[in-house]
Design an enzyme around this catalytic site. Structure first.
Site, PDB file in Angstrom:
ATOM      1  N   GLN A  72       0.804  -1.217   0.000  1.00  0.00           N
ATOM      2  CA  GLN A  72       0.000   0.000   0.000  1.00  0.00           C
ATOM      3  C   GLN A  72       0.834   1.262   0.000  1.00  0.00           C
ATOM      4  OE1 GLN A  72      -1.505  -1.258   3.988  1.00  0.00           O
ATOM      5  NE2 GLN A  72      -1.441   0.932   4.458  1.00  0.00           N
ATOM      6  N   CYS A  78      -4.999   0.120   3.962  1.00  0.00           N
ATOM      7  CA  CYS A  78      -4.877  -1.286   4.353  1.00  0.00           C
ATOM      8  C   CYS A  78      -6.208  -2.028   4.275  1.00  0.00           C
ATOM      9  CB  CYS A  78      -4.303  -1.394   5.759  1.00  0.00           C
ATOM     10  SG  CYS A  78      -5.258  -0.528   7.026  1.00  0.00           S
ATOM     11  N   HIS A 378      -5.212  -0.872  11.883  1.00  0.00           N
ATOM     12  CA  HIS A 378      -4.715  -1.533  10.673  1.00  0.00           C
ATOM     13  C   HIS A 378      -5.548  -2.765  10.372  1.00  0.00           C
ATOM     14  CE1 HIS A 378      -1.788  -2.316   7.592  1.00  0.00           C
ATOM     15  NE2 HIS A 378      -1.335  -3.427   8.131  1.00  0.00           N
ATOM     16  N   ASN A 405       0.130  -9.311   5.155  1.00  0.00           N
ATOM     17  CA  ASN A 405       0.119  -7.860   5.291  1.00  0.00           C
ATOM     18  C   ASN A 405       0.159  -7.222   3.901  1.00  0.00           C
ATOM     19  OD1 ASN A 405       0.065  -5.404   6.599  1.00  0.00           O
ATOM     20  ND2 ASN A 405       2.127  -5.526   7.427  1.00  0.00           N
TER      21      ASN A 405
END
Length: 463
Positions: A72, A78, A378, A405
């Site tokens: 990102q 996110c 997040h 992630n």
């Protein structure tokens, strides 16, 4: 009037002398000082024992994970990345793709436009209720009106209305990957628009004139977004070679047709997923439905709804999803007890007690929420879990979790993190699962009239 500072102001000199004498008398303090004045303090606090115990092996994993690992960059997207990373897994499998990404910039584009409209409507509503810039509500709404972050139900709004695109058809732009300046410009416009709309309402301006003013404001936002991100195609064609080396294509489709006909009806219906949270504050009971005032991104759209459950319910639902080959979107406070280079989320990975003689984890989870020490920051994706098998599937206990992630592939295990189960208990706040995976009792909670939390409540934080 004397301007000098009284000699007894502030911390007493006698106390400061005692603090200094005690500090310099400790060789441990001096060693810690030498280290921390020349190095990153998190590196100094990093537990070698925890790092050596890292093992990215899991007995339960989804069959295949999305490729490539996403990034990102310097943006707060996110929540969008995590959603599209989940959606692409069954899509890639069904359509036989080796690698694929949906366009994150496309949903980012529509979120800014739809959320601006939602916020302007919220300003008008607040003004009609007599709220002013001096009150806590409008003050809160002005802090960061067009934040990059979001919640699951906001994603449902965007995708159900605007569909999705392959990334190749609407790639990243500089402002998508580096959103700080764009966010500052948009927030400037939203704050000025708030002032103008509140003034119109205060003067008793007619509804048509207020809506005409809002329409002109939205045209500004639309113009800015098209300048910095580009204009998404109304129709697109996407071609690729599948894993069997055969040519394939999606031809002359709108993004909404693409989602409805090739994703929703075939591999992934985003509207069937619901958000289960763990809010252990005593005033917010479990088995209740919650929402947050003025938390949303689409006027007239789906509300942000939370089913509040104990943390063990979130864990069991996540294990059930992974065991049935479904990755899980979740929201957490990623900055706590996190060793980023190793990709380790572990309550023991940073030993502040050894270096500073303090323990940052003494507060309980509900106390952290109440006193501003923690909230959702997040969103990521669970793709695996390490377990201790119990007597039956419902007794399976997690020991660690595999996390996809969206910060590139440099840290952790090529971009994947390892989360201990204790960390899950303390800093995971929400998971998104299929409604059908909930027990009948929990499903019935969705029929409740939601308890409305104030706009500034920590459960209104954006992942």
């Amino acid at each position: 009037m004397a301007l000098s500072v009284p000699s007894n102001a502030g911390v007493p000199h006698s106390n400061l002398a005692k603090y200094r004498e005690k500090f310099v008398s400790s060789t441990k303090n001096l060693l810690a000082q030498n280290a921390c004045t020349t190095q990153n303090i998190l590196d100094i606090c990093k537990s070698r024992k925890s790092v050596q115990a890292i093992n990215h092996t899991f007995d339960l994993k989804i069959e295949s994970e999305g490729k490539p690992i996403t990034d990102q960059k310097s943006s707060g997207r996110c929540w969008i990345f995590a959603c599209l990373n989940i959606m692409r897994i069954p899509f890639m499998k069904h359509y036989k793709m080796e690698e694929f990404e949906f366009s994150q910039a496309y949903l980012f584009y529509w979120d800014k436009i739809e959320r601006a409209n939602y916020i302007l409507d919220s300003y008008i509503d607040c003004a009609r209720k007599g709220e002013t810039y001096e009150g806590r509500l409008i003050h809160h709404l002005l802090i960061n009106p067009l934040d990059d972050g979001g919640q699951w139900d906001m994603l449902v709004n965007l995708i159900e209305k605007h569909g999705v695109l392959p990334k190749a058809c609407f790639p990243e732009s500089w402002c998508a990957e580096n959103s700080f300046r764009l966010r500052g410009l948009l927030n400037n416009r939203l704050r000025e628009f708030c002032m103008q709309l509140c003034q119109l309402v205060e003067k008793g301006t007619g509804e048509d004139e207020i809506q005409n003013a809002k329409t002109a404001m939205m045209e500004e936002i639309f113009r800015i977004m098209n300048i910095v991100l580009g204009t998404p195609p109304e129709k697109f064609t996407f071609e690729y070679t599948d894993t069997d080396k055969k040519y394939q294509s999606f031809k002359d489709l709108t993004p909404l047709q693409f989602y409805k006909d090739y994703i929703k009806e075939v591999v992934y219906d985003i509207a069937e997923y619901v958000c289960v949270v763990n809010d252990p504050r005593p005033q917010n009971s479990y088995n209740k439905l919650y929402t947050v005032e003025y938390l949303g991104n689409m006027s007239g759209g789906r509300k942000v709804l939370y089913i509040n459950q104990p943390i063990d319910v979130l864990k069991q639902l996540t294990i059930k999803c992974i065991s049935e080959n479904k990755a899980v979107w979740f929201g957490c406070d990623v900055g706590k007890s996190f060793s980023s280079k190793e990709g380790l989320l572990d309550l023991k990975c940073l030993d502040f007690n050894l270096v500073f003689d303090v323990n940052p984890l003494k507060m309980k989870k509900y106390e952290r929420l109440m006193y501003g020490e923690s909230l959702m920051t997040h969103a990521m994706v669970f793709t695996g879990v390490g377990t201790e098998q119990g007597g039956n599937p419902s007794d399976v206990k997690a020991t660690k979790w595999r996390v996809e992630n969206s910060w590139g592939d440099k840290d952790g295990s090529k971009g994947y993190l390892l989360m201990t189960d204790d960390w899950f208990s303390e800093f995971v706040y929400e998971v998104v699962v299929p409604k059908s995976f909930l027990s009948e009792d929990i499903q019935r909670i969705l029929d409740q009239e939601p308890v409305v939390l104030p706009a500034w409540d920590p459960m209104g934080a954006l992942a």
